[in-house]
Design a protein around this motif. Structure first.
Motif, PDB file in Angstrom:
ATOM      1  N   ARG A 300       0.834  -1.204   0.000  1.00 33.62           N
ATOM      2  CA  ARG A 300       0.000   0.000   0.000  1.00 33.62           C
ATOM      3  C   ARG A 300       0.868   1.253   0.000  1.00 33.62           C
ATOM      4  NH1 ARG A 300      -1.551   3.356   3.802  1.00 33.62           N
ATOM      5  NH2 ARG A 300      -0.670   2.044   5.449  1.00 33.62           N
ATOM      6  N   VAL A 301       1.903   1.270   0.863  1.00 29.71           N
ATOM      7  CA  VAL A 301       2.791   2.429   0.924  1.00 29.71           C
ATOM      8  C   VAL A 301       3.539   2.581  -0.395  1.00 29.71           C
ATOM      9  CG1 VAL A 301       4.773   3.434   2.100  1.00 29.71           C
ATOM     10  CG2 VAL A 301       3.009   2.251   3.425  1.00 29.71           C
ATOM     11  N   LYS A 302       4.003   1.466  -0.944  1.00 31.37           N
ATOM     12  CA  LYS A 302       4.740   1.520  -2.211  1.00 31.37           C
ATOM     13  C   LYS A 302       3.839   1.997  -3.355  1.00 31.37           C
ATOM     14  CE  LYS A 302       7.720  -1.306  -5.168  1.00 31.37           C
ATOM     15  NZ  LYS A 302       7.006  -0.983  -6.409  1.00 31.37           N
ATOM     16  N   GLY A 303       2.562   1.516  -3.373  1.00 28.00           N
ATOM     17  CA  GLY A 303       1.631   1.968  -4.404  1.00 28.00           C
ATOM     18  C   GLY A 303       1.350   3.457  -4.304  1.00 28.00           C
ATOM     19  N   LYS A 304       1.237   3.960  -3.078  1.00 30.45           N
ATOM     20  CA  LYS A 304       1.017   5.392  -2.886  1.00 30.45           C
ATOM     21  C   LYS A 304       2.195   6.195  -3.416  1.00 30.45           C
ATOM     22  CE  LYS A 304       0.006   8.786   0.737  1.00 30.45           C
ATOM     23  NZ  LYS A 304      -0.201   8.980   2.190  1.00 30.45           N
ATOM     24  N   VAL A 305       3.418   5.709  -3.140  1.00 35.79           N
ATOM     25  CA  VAL A 305       4.612   6.397  -3.638  1.00 35.79           C
ATOM     26  C   VAL A 305       4.631   6.396  -5.159  1.00 35.79           C
ATOM     27  CG1 VAL A 305       7.129   6.293  -3.737  1.00 35.79           C
ATOM     28  CG2 VAL A 305       5.955   5.950  -1.560  1.00 35.79           C
ATOM     29  N   ASP A 306       4.286   5.257  -5.771  1.00 32.40           N
ATOM     30  CA  ASP A 306       4.291   5.175  -7.240  1.00 32.40           C
ATOM     31  C   ASP A 306       3.261   6.122  -7.846  1.00 32.40           C
ATOM     32  OD1 ASP A 306       6.263   3.281  -7.044  1.00 32.40           O
ATOM     33  OD2 ASP A 306       4.885   1.560  -7.185  1.00 32.40           O
ATOM     34  N   ARG A 307       2.066   6.187  -7.246  1.00 32.69           N
ATOM     35  CA  ARG A 307       1.038   7.083  -7.782  1.00 32.69           C
ATOM     36  C   ARG A 307       1.462   8.546  -7.668  1.00 32.69           C
ATOM     37  NH1 ARG A 307      -2.246   3.453  -4.975  1.00 32.69           N
ATOM     38  NH2 ARG A 307      -2.462   4.926  -3.239  1.00 32.69           N
ATOM     39  N   LEU A 308       2.040   8.905  -6.546  1.00 34.54           N
ATOM     40  CA  LEU A 308       2.476  10.289  -6.370  1.00 34.54           C
ATOM     41  C   LEU A 308       3.610  10.637  -7.328  1.00 34.54           C
ATOM     42  CD1 LEU A 308       2.344  10.598  -2.475  1.00 34.54           C
ATOM     43  CD2 LEU A 308       0.850  11.711  -4.127  1.00 34.54           C
ATOM     44  N   LYS A 309       4.515   9.674  -7.590  1.00 31.89           N
ATOM     45  CA  LYS A 309       5.579   9.929  -8.565  1.00 31.89           C
ATOM     46  C   LYS A 309       4.997  10.159  -9.957  1.00 31.89           C
ATOM     47  CE  LYS A 309       9.478   7.518  -6.391  1.00 31.89           C
ATOM     48  NZ  LYS A 309      10.420   6.373  -6.522  1.00 31.89           N
ATOM     49  N   THR A 310       4.009   9.326 -10.329  1.00 35.48           N
ATOM     50  CA  THR A 310       3.375   9.493 -11.643  1.00 35.48           C
ATOM     51  C   THR A 310       2.684  10.847 -11.748  1.00 35.48           C
ATOM     52  OG1 THR A 310       3.022   7.098 -11.766  1.00 35.48           O
ATOM     53  CG2 THR A 310       1.730   8.474 -13.251  1.00 35.48           C
ATOM     54  N   LEU A 311       1.946  11.236 -10.682  1.00 35.96           N
ATOM     55  CA  LEU A 311       1.270  12.529 -10.681  1.00 35.96           C
ATOM     56  C   LEU A 311       2.271  13.676 -10.738  1.00 35.96           C
ATOM     57  CD1 LEU A 311      -1.301  14.225 -10.408  1.00 35.96           C
ATOM     58  CD2 LEU A 311      -1.130  13.954  -7.920  1.00 35.96           C
ATOM     59  N   TYR A 312       3.364  13.543 -10.008  1.00 34.79           N
ATOM     60  CA  TYR A 312       4.383  14.595  -9.995  1.00 34.79           C
ATOM     61  C   TYR A 312       4.997  14.767 -11.387  1.00 34.79           C
ATOM     62  CZ  TYR A 312       8.483  17.265  -8.525  1.00 34.79           C
ATOM     63  OH  TYR A 312       9.440  18.240  -8.395  1.00 34.79           O
ATOM     64  N   ASP A 313       5.303  13.643 -12.046  1.00 32.10           N
ATOM     65  CA  ASP A 313       5.876  13.724 -13.397  1.00 32.10           C
ATOM     66  C   ASP A 313       4.888  14.350 -14.376  1.00 32.10           C
ATOM     67  OD1 ASP A 313       8.143  12.539 -12.404  1.00 32.10           O
ATOM     68  OD2 ASP A 313       7.567  10.501 -13.024  1.00 32.10           O
ATOM     69  N   ARG A 314       3.601  13.972 -14.269  1.00 27.93           N
ATOM     70  CA  ARG A 314       2.609  14.522 -15.197  1.00 27.93           C
ATOM     71  C   ARG A 314       2.424  16.023 -14.979  1.00 27.93           C
ATOM     72  NH1 ARG A 314      -1.203  11.331 -14.097  1.00 27.93           N
ATOM     73  NH2 ARG A 314      -2.578  12.646 -12.850  1.00 27.93           N
ATOM     74  N   LEU A 315       2.384  16.455 -13.712  1.00 23.55           N
ATOM     75  CA  LEU A 315       2.238  17.885 -13.437  1.00 23.55           C
ATOM     76  C   LEU A 315       3.454  18.665 -13.933  1.00 23.55           C
ATOM     77  CD1 LEU A 315       0.709  17.792  -9.838  1.00 23.55           C
ATOM     78  CD2 LEU A 315      -0.447  18.430 -11.949  1.00 23.55           C
ATOM     79  N   THR A 316       4.639  18.078 -13.778  1.00 24.94           N
ATOM     80  CA  THR A 316       5.850  18.750 -14.265  1.00 24.94           C
ATOM     81  C   THR A 316       5.796  18.925 -15.777  1.00 24.94           C
ATOM     82  OG1 THR A 316       7.104  17.769 -12.441  1.00 24.94           O
ATOM     83  CG2 THR A 316       8.360  18.649 -14.286  1.00 24.94           C
ATOM     84  N   ASN A 317       5.367  17.872 -16.490  1.00 20.06           N
ATOM     85  CA  ASN A 317       5.254  17.969 -17.950  1.00 20.06           C
ATOM     86  C   ASN A 317       4.198  18.990 -18.353  1.00 20.06           C
ATOM     87  OD1 ASN A 317       7.227  15.993 -18.316  1.00 20.06           O
ATOM     88  ND2 ASN A 317       5.723  14.323 -18.282  1.00 20.06           N
ATOM     89  N   ASN A 318       3.057  19.008 -17.636  1.00 20.60           N
ATOM     90  CA  ASN A 318       2.006  19.982 -17.957  1.00 20.60           C
ATOM     91  C   ASN A 318       2.497  21.411 -17.763  1.00 20.60           C
ATOM     92  OD1 ASN A 318       0.211  17.962 -18.567  1.00 20.60           O
ATOM     93  ND2 ASN A 318      -0.762  17.957 -16.556  1.00 20.60           N
ATOM     94  N   LEU A 319       3.269  21.623 -16.695  1.00 23.44           N
ATOM     95  CA  LEU A 319       3.790  22.967 -16.444  1.00 23.44           C
ATOM     96  C   LEU A 319       4.737  23.398 -17.562  1.00 23.44           C
ATOM     97  CD1 LEU A 319       3.821  25.324 -14.476  1.00 23.44           C
ATOM     98  CD2 LEU A 319       5.728  24.227 -13.278  1.00 23.44           C
ATOM     99  N   LYS A 320       5.575  22.470 -18.035  1.00 25.56           N
ATOM    100  CA  LYS A 320       6.474  22.793 -19.142  1.00 25.56           C
ATOM    101  C   LYS A 320       5.687  23.104 -20.413  1.00 25.56           C
ATOM    102  CE  LYS A 320      10.284  19.910 -17.421  1.00 25.56           C
ATOM    103  NZ  LYS A 320      11.121  18.713 -17.693  1.00 25.56           N
ATOM    104  N   GLU A 321       4.628  22.314 -20.665  1.00 30.08           N
ATOM    105  CA  GLU A 321       3.840  22.529 -21.880  1.00 30.08           C
ATOM    106  C   GLU A 321       3.106  23.863 -21.842  1.00 30.08           C
ATOM    107  OE1 GLU A 321       1.414  19.118 -21.848  1.00 30.08           O
ATOM    108  OE2 GLU A 321       2.981  17.744 -22.525  1.00 30.08           O
TER     109      GLU A 321
END
Length: 558
Positions: A300-321
């Motif tokens: 559960r903790v590992k899944g939460k970390v993976d989801r937050l990493k995915t969200l962080y990467d997507r937000l970073t890409n959106n900000l660049k775009e």
């Protein structure tokens, strides 16, 4: 007059760019061009660039050319120069307003993404710290291996418990001999926990002696039975065999008691083994459950970390775009194709006046029609007649469209619809529900002259006569009656002379060219017919006529 064009936009692949609703896009742009904010900004721009011009009200209309993204703008005002400058200023302010909307929306998006990115980064660090602390307290590899080993060992314990429970149940259900037979049928049974055989008995010990004693007893009995065929019961050999059989039976009883005791001990031993296995199973189940819970917590903790990493990467890409879309203007390009043309003088309000006049004329016409409909009290339709009167309608007579007077019906009349309508009226009269004696006298009248009452009376009388009923038609219109001319009767005396008691009614009744139809003409014109009709003699005449005919129709005055 001027023109503006809305060009296409440059789309960057997978980028977050400013866009607007495309369903009602062009209608929205037209409303925006005519908005109060654009008008106010245009007035301020004209005042700043042309302070010498006196402001006047200007009306702007916008129309889109069919199947294009080109808009035609038209401005109408009292001052030509100010109107032209105002139209140019309105187009410029519309472009500035759209650019400001796009820039403001882009800045709002950047702010929102940045705030969400900061919060996501905090949540990611918290989740990573939680996972690191969990890994410090728990060996994940060991937990996974232990979980698999515990599961396999639990399967083994459950199988052993099931085998022992089966053995325990059989020991309870079967007696000694049945258990011994079962042991002999499966001599190679597997060894259970504690090194004991899976079946309860072997070929040694009390149970073995018990089986051997039973076999020996069977041999002695067989030998006795064989000797008993040739020897007497008191023969020494027979007596000796009896003694040996008794000894063998006593020995079997002793061996049986020992075997039963061993069976009981065996059952108790299996019960203890089952209790021990049950305890071990519970301990290992608790251990496996604990390992499973810790492993699930880690996942559960590992899944939460993976989801937050995915969200962080997507937000970073959106900000660049979004940053790229701010640098590269990919919005819809609006440009002025033609500036405001030189002003043209037009007659103000011509179209508006024409439209107002047309609308007033239509309203006046509708009002006149409604007023005429309210004033006219004539019955225009059958449904209106039924709405106004509660009496039953016996039938409808269609209007005869022939020019001149309406001719009387003939036996084989070609006016089928016209003739059938009178037959319907006749049938309604013949079969009309009525309590008591059915009426034979019918009075036909109208509201005003020339409505067709004489025609209806004549044709209805003809229709009744054609059905075989003896019918008398009386011309009761003593001022305007003309039935004599309609039927071609030459007699000039009639009802007037009968009412004055100058002649008997039988003398003035004349037959017509129709079978069963007789006519009582009007006679001479009476100046005061009501005085004669109200006499008692008139009532007596009608009663006398009533007994001579099947139906009597009176064509009365209006």
């Amino acid at each position: 007059m001027s023109k503006m064009m809305l060009a296409g936009k440059l789309n960057i692949a997978q980028s977050a760019v400013y866009s607007e609703d495309s369903v009602n896009f062009y209608g929205t742009q037209i409303q925006l061009m005519q908005s109060a904010q654009v008008k106010q900004s245009a007035e301020q721009l004209v005042r700043a660039t042309h302070p010498e011009m006196q402001p006047v009200p200007v009306e702007i209309t916008v129309a889109q050319k069919p199947r294009t993204s080109i808009f035609d703008l038209q401005a109408i005002g009292r001052t030509p120069d100010y109107t032209q400058a105002y139209l140019n200023a309105a187009m410029q302010k519309y472009i500035d307003f759209r650019r400001g909307m796009r820039e403001g929306q882009g800045q709002t998006v950047i702010t929102g993404i940045t705030e969400q990115l900061i919060q996501t980064e905090k949540d990611l660090r918290t989740a990573e710290d939680e996972m690191l602390n969990f890994q410090k307290q728990n060996n994940i590899g060991f937990i996974q291996e232990e979980g698999n080993s515990a599961a396999q060992y639990l399967v083994k314990l459950n199988r052993e418990y099931a085998s022992l429970k089966t053995e325990y149940d059989l020991l309870n259900l079967l007696d000694l001999d049945q258990n011994l037979d079962r042991a002999q049928l499966k001599p190679d049974a597997p060894v259970g926990q504690g090194g004991e055989e899976g079946m309860p008995f072997a070929g040694i010990g009390p149970e073995g002696d018990y089986l051997k004693a039973k076999q020996q007893l069977q041999l002695l009995k067989a030998e006795r039975d064989t000797l008993a065929r040739d020897l007497r019961p008191k023969h020494p050999k027979i007596i000796k065999l009896h003694d040996e059989i008794e000894k063998q039976e006593k020995l079997i009883d002793l061996f049986r008691e020992d075997s039963v005791e061993k069976l009981k001990t065996r059952r108790e031993s299996i019960g203890k083994q089952m209790e021990n296995l049950q305890t071990n199973i519970k301990e290992w189940e608790a251990k496996a459950l604990d390992l499973s819970q810790r492993l699930a917590q880690f996942n559960r903790v590992k899944g939460k970390v993976d989801r937050l990493k995915t969200l962080y990467d997507r937000l970073t890409n959106n900000l660049k775009e979004v940053d790229v879309s701010q640098v590269v203007d990919t919005g819809d390009q609006v440009s002025i194709m033609e500036p405001a043309t030189p002003p043209v003088s037009v007659r103000p309000g011509l179209i508006k006046s024409l439209l107002i006049g047309l609308g007033v004329g239509l309203l006046a016409g509708v009002a006149i029609l409604i007023l005429l409909d309210r004033i006219d009290d004539r019955m225009a339709s059958f449904s209106e007649f039924q709405h106004q009167f509660s009496e039953n309608v016996l039938g409808q007579i269609p209007k005869d469209k022939t020019k001149g007077g309406v001719s009387l019906l003939e036996p084989e009349d070609a006016r089928h619809v016209f003739a059938e309508s009178y037959r319907n009226v006749r049938s309604s009269i013949f079969f009309m529900p009525y309590e008591g004696p059915r009426p034979k006298t019918l009075l036909i009248t109208s509201a005003v002259p020339n409505e067709g009452k004489s025609t209806v009376a004549s044709n209805l009388a003809i229709t009744m006569a054609l059905s075989g009923a003896s019918t008398l038609l009386i011309d009761g219109d003593l001022r305007r009656g003309a039935l004599r001319e309609s039927f071609g009767v030459s007699s000039k005396i009639g009802l007037s002379e009968v009412l004055k008691q100058e002649v008997n009614w039988r003398e003035v009744v004349v037959p017509t060219s129709y079978a069963n139809l007789f006519l009582l003409p009007r006679g001479k014109i009476l100046p005061q017919p009501s005085e004669h009709l109200l006499r008692e003699s008139t009532d007596a005449i009608l009663k006398e006529i009533y007994n001579y005919y099947d139906y009597i129709l009176i064509d009365s005055s209006p």
